[in-house]
Design a protein around this motif. Structure first.
Motif, PDB file in Angstrom:
ATOM      1  N   PHE A  33      53.035  31.302  34.107  1.00  0.00           N
ATOM      2  CA  PHE A  33      53.869  32.151  34.967  1.00  0.00           C
ATOM      3  C   PHE A  33      53.879  31.511  36.388  1.00  0.00           C
ATOM      4  CE2 PHE A  33      54.374  35.534  38.093  1.00  0.00           C
ATOM      5  CZ  PHE A  33      55.598  35.879  37.839  1.00  0.00           C
ATOM      6  N   THR A  34      52.726  31.290  36.922  1.00  0.00           N
ATOM      7  CA  THR A  34      52.611  30.804  38.150  1.00  0.00           C
ATOM      8  C   THR A  34      53.414  29.377  38.372  1.00  0.00           C
ATOM      9  OG1 THR A  34      50.761  31.986  38.699  1.00  0.00           O
ATOM     10  CG2 THR A  34      51.163  30.089  40.047  1.00  0.00           C
ATOM     11  N   GLU A  35      53.123  28.532  37.269  1.00  0.00           N
ATOM     12  CA  GLU A  35      53.834  27.350  37.168  1.00  0.00           C
ATOM     13  C   GLU A  35      55.254  27.278  37.277  1.00  0.00           C
ATOM     14  OE1 GLU A  35      53.682  23.055  34.782  1.00  0.00           O
ATOM     15  OE2 GLU A  35      52.518  24.460  34.200  1.00  0.00           O
ATOM     16  N   THR A  36      55.758  28.451  36.629  1.00  0.00           N
ATOM     17  CA  THR A  36      57.400  28.418  36.510  1.00  0.00           C
ATOM     18  C   THR A  36      57.842  28.957  37.638  1.00  0.00           C
ATOM     19  OG1 THR A  36      57.248  28.847  34.070  1.00  0.00           O
ATOM     20  CG2 THR A  36      59.017  29.914  35.042  1.00  0.00           C
ATOM     21  N   THR A  37      57.271  30.050  38.306  1.00  0.00           N
ATOM     22  CA  THR A  37      57.895  30.877  39.282  1.00  0.00           C
ATOM     23  C   THR A  37      57.399  30.581  40.698  1.00  0.00           C
ATOM     24  OG1 THR A  37      56.429  32.501  38.824  1.00  0.00           O
ATOM     25  CG2 THR A  37      58.263  32.637  37.688  1.00  0.00           C
ATOM     26  N   GLY A  38      55.888  30.237  40.943  1.00  0.00           N
ATOM     27  CA  GLY A  38      55.236  29.929  42.113  1.00  0.00           C
ATOM     28  C   GLY A  38      54.621  31.262  42.537  1.00  0.00           C
ATOM     29  N   ILE A  39      54.750  32.472  41.743  1.00  0.00           N
ATOM     30  CA  ILE A  39      54.021  33.434  42.074  1.00  0.00           C
ATOM     31  C   ILE A  39      52.776  33.909  41.421  1.00  0.00           C
ATOM     32  CG2 ILE A  39      54.530  36.212  41.907  1.00  0.00           C
ATOM     33  CD1 ILE A  39      57.337  35.479  41.636  1.00  0.00           C
ATOM     34  N   ASP A  40      51.683  34.118  42.062  1.00  0.00           N
ATOM     35  CA  ASP A  40      50.356  34.446  41.552  1.00  0.00           C
ATOM     36  C   ASP A  40      50.244  35.860  41.203  1.00  0.00           C
ATOM     37  OD1 ASP A  40      47.885  33.859  40.593  1.00  0.00           O
ATOM     38  OD2 ASP A  40      46.818  34.046  42.809  1.00  0.00           O
ATOM     39  N   VAL A  41      49.462  35.914  40.380  1.00  0.00           N
ATOM     40  CA  VAL A  41      49.245  37.501  39.859  1.00  0.00           C
ATOM     41  C   VAL A  41      47.698  37.871  40.000  1.00  0.00           C
ATOM     42  CG1 VAL A  41      49.364  39.168  37.892  1.00  0.00           C
ATOM     43  CG2 VAL A  41      51.106  37.431  38.159  1.00  0.00           C
ATOM     44  N   ARG A  42      47.501  38.711  40.488  1.00  0.00           N
ATOM     45  CA  ARG A  42      46.035  39.031  40.865  1.00  0.00           C
ATOM     46  C   ARG A  42      45.803  40.448  40.222  1.00  0.00           C
ATOM     47  NH1 ARG A  42      45.608  37.830  47.677  1.00  0.00           N
ATOM     48  NH2 ARG A  42      46.177  35.803  47.487  1.00  0.00           N
ATOM     49  N   VAL A  43      44.849  40.373  39.122  1.00  0.00           N
ATOM     50  CA  VAL A  43      44.667  41.440  38.431  1.00  0.00           C
ATOM     51  C   VAL A  43      43.551  42.342  38.766  1.00  0.00           C
ATOM     52  CG1 VAL A  43      44.091  41.956  35.881  1.00  0.00           C
ATOM     53  CG2 VAL A  43      45.614  39.979  36.376  1.00  0.00           C
ATOM     54  N   VAL A  44      43.998  43.725  38.797  1.00  0.00           N
ATOM     55  CA  VAL A  44      42.901  44.826  38.876  1.00  0.00           C
ATOM     56  C   VAL A  44      42.674  45.387  37.432  1.00  0.00           C
ATOM     57  CG1 VAL A  44      42.215  46.819  39.809  1.00  0.00           C
ATOM     58  CG2 VAL A  44      43.675  45.300  41.134  1.00  0.00           C
ATOM     59  N   ALA A  45      41.762  44.995  36.823  1.00  0.00           N
ATOM     60  CA  ALA A  45      41.468  45.380  35.301  1.00  0.00           C
ATOM     61  C   ALA A  45      40.462  46.618  35.250  1.00  0.00           C
ATOM     62  CB  ALA A  45      40.667  44.456  34.565  1.00  0.00           C
ATOM     63  N   VAL A  46      41.108  47.760  34.945  1.00  0.00           N
ATOM     64  CA  VAL A  46      40.489  49.040  34.825  1.00  0.00           C
ATOM     65  C   VAL A  46      41.114  49.706  33.614  1.00  0.00           C
ATOM     66  CG1 VAL A  46      40.125  49.303  37.338  1.00  0.00           C
ATOM     67  CG2 VAL A  46      42.204  50.132  36.437  1.00  0.00           C
ATOM     68  N   GLY A  47      40.555  50.928  33.139  1.00  0.00           N
ATOM     69  CA  GLY A  47      41.059  51.837  32.078  1.00  0.00           C
ATOM     70  C   GLY A  47      42.437  52.101  32.323  1.00  0.00           C
ATOM     71  N   THR A  48      43.417  52.266  31.515  1.00  0.00           N
ATOM     72  CA  THR A  48      44.664  52.646  31.727  1.00  0.00           C
ATOM     73  C   THR A  48      44.770  53.961  32.392  1.00  0.00           C
ATOM     74  OG1 THR A  48      45.497  51.526  29.570  1.00  0.00           O
ATOM     75  CG2 THR A  48      46.560  53.451  30.441  1.00  0.00           C
ATOM     76  N   GLY A  49      44.123  54.793  32.267  1.00  0.00           N
ATOM     77  CA  GLY A  49      44.286  56.102  33.085  1.00  0.00           C
ATOM     78  C   GLY A  49      43.867  55.762  34.690  1.00  0.00           C
ATOM     79  N   GLN A  50      42.802  54.819  34.906  1.00  0.00           N
ATOM     80  CA  GLN A  50      42.890  54.257  36.311  1.00  0.00           C
ATOM     81  C   GLN A  50      44.020  53.581  36.877  1.00  0.00           C
ATOM     82  OE1 GLN A  50      38.554  52.982  35.164  1.00  0.00           O
ATOM     83  NE2 GLN A  50      38.382  53.499  37.459  1.00  0.00           N
ATOM     84  N   ALA A  51      44.549  52.603  35.899  1.00  0.00           N
ATOM     85  CA  ALA A  51      45.606  51.953  36.344  1.00  0.00           C
ATOM     86  C   ALA A  51      46.808  52.919  36.823  1.00  0.00           C
ATOM     87  CB  ALA A  51      46.068  50.975  35.056  1.00  0.00           C
ATOM     88  N   PHE A  52      47.207  53.826  35.930  1.00  0.00           N
ATOM     89  CA  PHE A  52      48.027  54.785  36.311  1.00  0.00           C
ATOM     90  C   PHE A  52      47.862  55.267  37.724  1.00  0.00           C
ATOM     91  CE2 PHE A  52      48.972  55.548  31.585  1.00  0.00           C
ATOM     92  CZ  PHE A  52      50.315  54.803  31.649  1.00  0.00           C
ATOM     93  N   GLU A  53      46.614  55.863  38.029  1.00  0.00           N
ATOM     94  CA  GLU A  53      46.474  56.217  39.364  1.00  0.00           C
ATOM     95  C   GLU A  53      46.473  55.352  40.385  1.00  0.00           C
ATOM     96  OE1 GLU A  53      45.885  59.355  40.086  1.00  0.00           O
ATOM     97  OE2 GLU A  53      46.437  59.679  37.890  1.00  0.00           O
TER      98      GLU A  53
END
Length: 254
Positions: A33-53
């Protein structure tokens, strides 16, 4: 574009699940994705409930999670503006190789869980309001079982640590298939039950409300969302394998 100029970097913060991170999926697809768009993605990996919060606080530009009912509620409540199917895999039941509860012969996941409860065999639950934990609780409910007592351990931890604990306890555990396949410390654990349609595990991408959270990088997040649904993104997901196994199956409809 104001957010880009203000931050000086083209990146988004993605709140997502431990399964997508622990399996190695993001390490495989984000560079594409970054190669195509030049945009980086920084992931915060948590449980889905925490991701919603995190997203409800306005601390993430995008969401990729696996609790369709929760995702639809997120949009209905005005936090998100769009939800789309991205990919799926399934949940599996893992347990001691000796299978003391005899779940390998069960015909349904409800029967398998009932056998574990009847035997009061140790069961390690994530207990963290993740998508996996939410699915597990729905399955206990469909089996007519209210899990509890000394045999049922709620750990409050991610999938990898929960598998480690289950291995140490010789306990049963429900896992998403991707994390199980990538897991390198099974000890005596084995995959004992799979294949019930009730174990289907859908992942969705969500766009977050610009009206509610004007400070977020909505333009960049939309490019990520659309890339996941594009032919290129879907192919990147399909190409990802661990130990020779495809772990996620793209099913976006545009």
């Amino acid at each position: 574009m104001a957010a880009q100029a203000q931050d000086g970097e083209r990146y988004i913060t993605l709140a997502s699940t431990t399964s997508t991170e622990n399996s190695g999926l993001f390490d495989a697809i984000i560079p594409q994705f970054t190669e195509t768009t030049g945009i980086d993605v920084r992931v915060v990996a948590v449980g889905t409930g925490q991701a919603f919060e995190i997203a409800r606080r306005g601390d993430a530009d995008s969401l990729l999670v696996h609790d369709t009912a929760g995702e639809e509620r997120f949009v209905e409540e005005g936090y998100g503006t769009e939800r789309a199917d991205v990919m799926y895999n399934d949940f599996v039941l893992i347990g001691p190789g000796g299978d003391p509860a005899g779940i390998a012969d069960a015909e349904t996941v409800a029967e398998a869980l009932s056998l574990i409860a009847e035997a009061e065999a140790p069961f390690a639950s994530r207990g963290d309001d993740s998508g996996t934990n939410r699915a597990e609780l729905r399955l206990w409910d469909s089996a007519g079982v209210e899990p509890g007592g000394e045999w049922y351990r709620e750990l409050g931890s991610g999938m990898g640590p929960t598998l480690n604990t289950a291995a140490g306890m010789d306990a049963y555990v429900m896992s998403d298939r991707a994390t199980w396949v990538a897991f390198d410390n099974p000890q005596d654990l084995a995959l004992l039950f799979e294949g019930d349609d009730a174990l289907f595990n859908q992942y969705g991408s969500l766009l977050i409300s610009q009206e509610r959270f004007p400070h977020l990088k909505h333009d960049l997040a939309e490019q990520w969302h659309n890339w996941l649904l594009s032919d290129e993104g879907q192919q990147a997901i399909a190409d990802f394998e661990v130990k020779g196994q495809q772990l996620f199956f793209p099913n976006a409809t545009q």
